[in-house]
Write a protein that holds these residues in place. Structure first.
Motif, PDB file in Angstrom:
ATOM      1  N   ILE A   1     116.133 101.876 -36.060  1.00 37.63           N
ATOM      2  CA  ILE A   1     115.743 102.066 -34.668  1.00 37.63           C
ATOM      3  C   ILE A   1     114.242 102.304 -34.622  1.00 37.63           C
ATOM      4  O   ILE A   1     113.719 103.211 -35.276  1.00 37.63           O
ATOM      5  N   LEU A   2     113.548 101.472 -33.853  1.00 36.11           N
ATOM      6  CA  LEU A   2     112.095 101.544 -33.761  1.00 36.11           C
ATOM      7  C   LEU A   2     111.694 102.025 -32.367  1.00 36.11           C
ATOM      8  O   LEU A   2     112.412 101.827 -31.386  1.00 36.11           O
TER       9      LEU A   2
ATOM     10  N   TYR B   1     117.080  95.503 -36.825  1.00 34.73           N
ATOM     11  CA  TYR B   1     115.905  96.237 -36.351  1.00 34.73           C
ATOM     12  C   TYR B   1     115.904  96.190 -34.833  1.00 34.73           C
ATOM     13  O   TYR B   1     115.666  95.134 -34.234  1.00 34.73           O
ATOM     14  N   TYR B   2     116.172  97.341 -34.220  1.00 36.67           N
ATOM     15  CA  TYR B   2     116.273  97.394 -32.763  1.00 36.67           C
ATOM     16  C   TYR B   2     115.226  98.357 -32.217  1.00 36.67           C
ATOM     17  O   TYR B   2     115.157  99.517 -32.631  1.00 36.67           O
ATOM     18  N   GLY B   3     114.415  97.867 -31.301  1.00 32.53           N
ATOM     19  CA  GLY B   3     113.311  98.657 -30.792  1.00 32.53           C
ATOM     20  C   GLY B   3     113.397  98.961 -29.313  1.00 32.53           C
ATOM     21  O   GLY B   3     113.783  98.106 -28.514  1.00 32.53           O
TER      22      GLY B   3
ATOM     23  N   ALA C   1     121.918 100.377 -28.142  1.00 35.74           N
ATOM     24  CA  ALA C   1     121.915 100.273 -29.597  1.00 35.74           C
ATOM     25  C   ALA C   1     123.274  99.832 -30.131  1.00 35.74           C
ATOM     26  O   ALA C   1     123.359  99.017 -31.058  1.00 35.74           O
ATOM     27  N   LYS C   2     124.344 100.354 -29.555  1.00 34.73           N
ATOM     28  CA  LYS C   2     125.687  99.940 -29.985  1.00 34.73           C
ATOM     29  C   LYS C   2     125.904  98.454 -29.730  1.00 34.73           C
ATOM     30  O   LYS C   2     126.475  97.744 -30.571  1.00 34.73           O
ATOM     31  N   ALA C   3     125.438  97.972 -28.576  1.00 37.95           N
ATOM     32  CA  ALA C   3     125.581  96.550 -28.262  1.00 37.95           C
ATOM     33  C   ALA C   3     124.801  95.698 -29.253  1.00 37.95           C
ATOM     34  O   ALA C   3     125.276  94.641 -29.693  1.00 37.95           O
ATOM     35  N   ALA C   4     123.605  96.150 -29.620  1.00 37.96           N
ATOM     36  CA  ALA C   4     122.800  95.416 -30.592  1.00 37.96           C
ATOM     37  C   ALA C   4     123.454  95.427 -31.968  1.00 37.96           C
ATOM     38  O   ALA C   4     123.535  94.394 -32.651  1.00 37.96           O
TER      39      ALA C   4
ATOM     40  N   ASP D   1     115.134  92.794 -32.360  1.00 36.84           N
ATOM     41  CA  ASP D   1     114.974  92.835 -30.899  1.00 36.84           C
ATOM     42  C   ASP D   1     114.120  94.062 -30.577  1.00 36.84           C
ATOM     43  O   ASP D   1     114.597  95.185 -30.640  1.00 36.84           O
ATOM     44  N   LEU D   2     112.856  93.848 -30.236  1.00 41.91           N
ATOM     45  CA  LEU D   2     111.911  94.961 -30.152  1.00 41.91           C
ATOM     46  C   LEU D   2     111.532  95.401 -28.738  1.00 41.91           C
ATOM     47  O   LEU D   2     110.847  96.404 -28.572  1.00 41.91           O
TER      48      LEU D   2
END
Length: 259
Positions: free
Chosen positions: A75-76, A33-35, A23-26, A4-5
């Protein structure tokens, strides 16, 4: 949800919740990979974006999230940049980021996706609106400085659809995107808008698949509740059109991830 970017922070002045909460929810949804790609500063429509003085705070806040999730979730860091010739700033374009999303939210100064200005649709020819929009997308791809096309058919947000075949209208833009090497996000935010469908729609997604254009995934979250919302449907749609991998970016380099 693996990737999810496209996600925002309160610095854009129209999002709520902290980056760590996003970020915690993701992470709780299995994201790998969370952006973050908040609205980049620009001397235009400052009401809905961070200021240039916020750039350091933005970077530091995401670095803190990155440290928190080290070894657990990548984390991106990036920006969503409005393609507005004359206003695109080198302080953003030259920043050290993982990726830049290029988006079109304005046509000759008209914020067509802002409910405040929805009345303008009645004053214009709908086909010409779409033609102008996709010409801007084509020019953005030709500009050559972005990695991802943001919500490629955002112009449909209020469910005003063209009379002309969208495949004809979008064709040249897609050819330019393919030539540029950019990817296109499948953005689930459209499902929570009046149009009620993912960006892009099926006709454009089919063309993308046939042309071999890479995709990535985005929920375009502006609050914690948006994180990963309808991402299952978005991934299902990607697979329906033959996509089994999506793109992530690290230091502006593409990497493929299976979904």
């Amino acid at each position: 949800m693996i990737v999810d970017l496209h996600n925002h922070t309160p610095l854009c002045n129209h999002a709520t919740g902290t980056p760590i909460e996003y970020a915690k929810a993701a992470f709780n949804q299995g994201c790998k990979y969370y952006g973050f790609s908040d609205h980049a500063p620009m001397n235009f429509d400052q009401k809905y974006r961070m200021s240039f003085k916020d750039m350091d705070d933005y970077k530091e806040s995401i670095e803190m999230v990155k440290a928190e999730f080290k070894g657990k979730m990548e984390i991106l860091f990036g920006y969503e940049v409005d393609y507005l010739p004359g206003f695109i700033d080198e302080r953003v374009m030259g920043a050290k980021v993982d990726y830049l999303i290029g988006s079109v939210h304005f046509l000759n100064g008209w914020g067509f996706d802002n409910p405040e200005f929805i009345g303008e649709y009645k004053n214009r020819d709908i086909d010409q609106i779409y033609i102008d929009y996709f010409n801007a997308i084509k020019d953005m791809a030709r500009y050559g400085k972005f990695d991802i096309v943001g919500h490629i058919d955002l112009i449909k947000v209020f469910n005003y659809k063209p009379k002309k075949d969208i495949r004809i209208i979008a064709s040249d833009a897609l050819k330019e995107i393919k030539k540029s090497g950019m990817s296109i996000e499948l953005n689930s935010a459209g499902l929570r808008k009046p149009v009620g469908e993912i960006y892009p729609g099926d006709e454009i997604l089919e063309m993308m698949s046939q042309m071999g254009i890479d995709i990535t995934l985005s929920s375009d979250a502006h609050c914690v509740e948006h994180v990963g919302l309808n991402m299952d449907k978005t991934i299902e749609k990607a697979k329906k059109f033959g996509y089994n991998e999506v793109v992530i970016y690290q230091n502006r380099e593409k990497k493929m991830v299976k979904i």
